[in-house]
Design a protein around this motif. Structure first.
Motif, PDB file in Angstrom:
ATOM      1  N   GLU A  88       0.850  -1.186   0.000  1.00  0.00           N
ATOM      2  CA  GLU A  88       0.000   0.000   0.000  1.00  0.00           C
ATOM      3  C   GLU A  88       0.880   1.228   0.000  1.00  0.00           C
ATOM      4  O   GLU A  88       1.813   1.336   0.802  1.00  0.00           O
ATOM      5  CB  GLU A  88      -0.907   0.009   1.228  1.00  0.00           C
ATOM      6  CG  GLU A  88      -1.948  -1.084   1.234  1.00  0.00           C
ATOM      7  CD  GLU A  88      -2.854  -1.000   2.446  1.00  0.00           C
ATOM      8  OE1 GLU A  88      -2.879   0.059   3.099  1.00  0.00           O
ATOM      9  OE2 GLU A  88      -3.522  -1.998   2.739  1.00  0.00           O
ATOM     10  N   ASP A  89       0.591   2.156  -0.895  1.00  0.00           N
ATOM     11  CA  ASP A  89       1.313   3.427  -0.984  1.00  0.00           C
ATOM     12  C   ASP A  89       2.821   3.245  -1.081  1.00  0.00           C
ATOM     13  O   ASP A  89       3.592   3.968  -0.454  1.00  0.00           O
ATOM     14  CB  ASP A  89       0.973   4.334   0.209  1.00  0.00           C
ATOM     15  CG  ASP A  89      -0.501   4.690   0.243  1.00  0.00           C
ATOM     16  OD1 ASP A  89      -1.092   4.841  -0.846  1.00  0.00           O
ATOM     17  OD2 ASP A  89      -1.065   4.828   1.343  1.00  0.00           O
ATOM     18  N   GLY A  90       3.277   2.240  -1.842  1.00  0.00           N
ATOM     19  CA  GLY A  90       4.701   2.017  -2.040  1.00  0.00           C
ATOM     20  C   GLY A  90       5.396   1.326  -0.887  1.00  0.00           C
ATOM     21  O   GLY A  90       6.601   1.152  -0.895  1.00  0.00           O
ATOM     22  N   VAL A  91       4.650   0.902   0.147  1.00  0.00           N
ATOM     23  CA  VAL A  91       5.224   0.194   1.283  1.00  0.00           C
ATOM     24  C   VAL A  91       4.690  -1.232   1.259  1.00  0.00           C
ATOM     25  O   VAL A  91       3.479  -1.453   1.282  1.00  0.00           O
ATOM     26  CB  VAL A  91       4.849   0.873   2.621  1.00  0.00           C
ATOM     27  CG1 VAL A  91       5.375   0.089   3.795  1.00  0.00           C
ATOM     28  CG2 VAL A  91       5.349   2.304   2.643  1.00  0.00           C
ATOM     29  N   CYS A  92       5.599  -2.201   1.192  1.00  0.00           N
ATOM     30  CA  CYS A  92       5.193  -3.603   1.116  1.00  0.00           C
ATOM     31  C   CYS A  92       5.537  -4.318   2.416  1.00  0.00           C
ATOM     32  O   CYS A  92       6.552  -4.039   3.044  1.00  0.00           O
ATOM     33  CB  CYS A  92       5.903  -4.294  -0.046  1.00  0.00           C
ATOM     34  SG  CYS A  92       5.493  -3.572  -1.633  1.00  0.00           S
TER      35      CYS A  92
END
Length: 91
Positions: free
Chosen positions: A69-73
């Motif tokens: 989500e939003d570039g955070v995995c």
């Protein structure tokens, strides 16, 4: 090798190959070589780190779950249906 893992590895080969080709071709053809970069990013679905997490998930055969989500995995252990824990949290 199951189909999911094979497709994932093929996407990685295309993605990382295109990214490496884009960088390697710059001295030969100039900035026109960078046209391969978007191909690589599309093959990796925009996130090389998420591709690696997806590889770990494919190798674990569903024992691990990936969420981005939003570039955070994040990678977490999937709850198995019907699995119960013992009194001290053990299996």
């Amino acid at each position: 090798m199951n189909g999911e893992l094979g497709r994932h590895l093929a996407r990685g080969a295309v993605g990382f190959g295109a990214l490496a080709g884009a960088v390697a071709l710059v001295p030969v053809v100039g900035l026109a070589g960078l046209v391969l970069a978007p191909v690589g990013l599309v093959a990796l679905r925009g996130c090389p780190a998420c591709w690696f997490m997806g590889l770990a998930q494919a190798l674990s055969r569903g024992r691990l779950e990936r969420s981005c989500e939003d570039g955070v995995c994040e990678l977490s252990v999937a709850a198995r249906p019907g699995a119960t824990r013992g009194p001290a949290g053990g299996p």
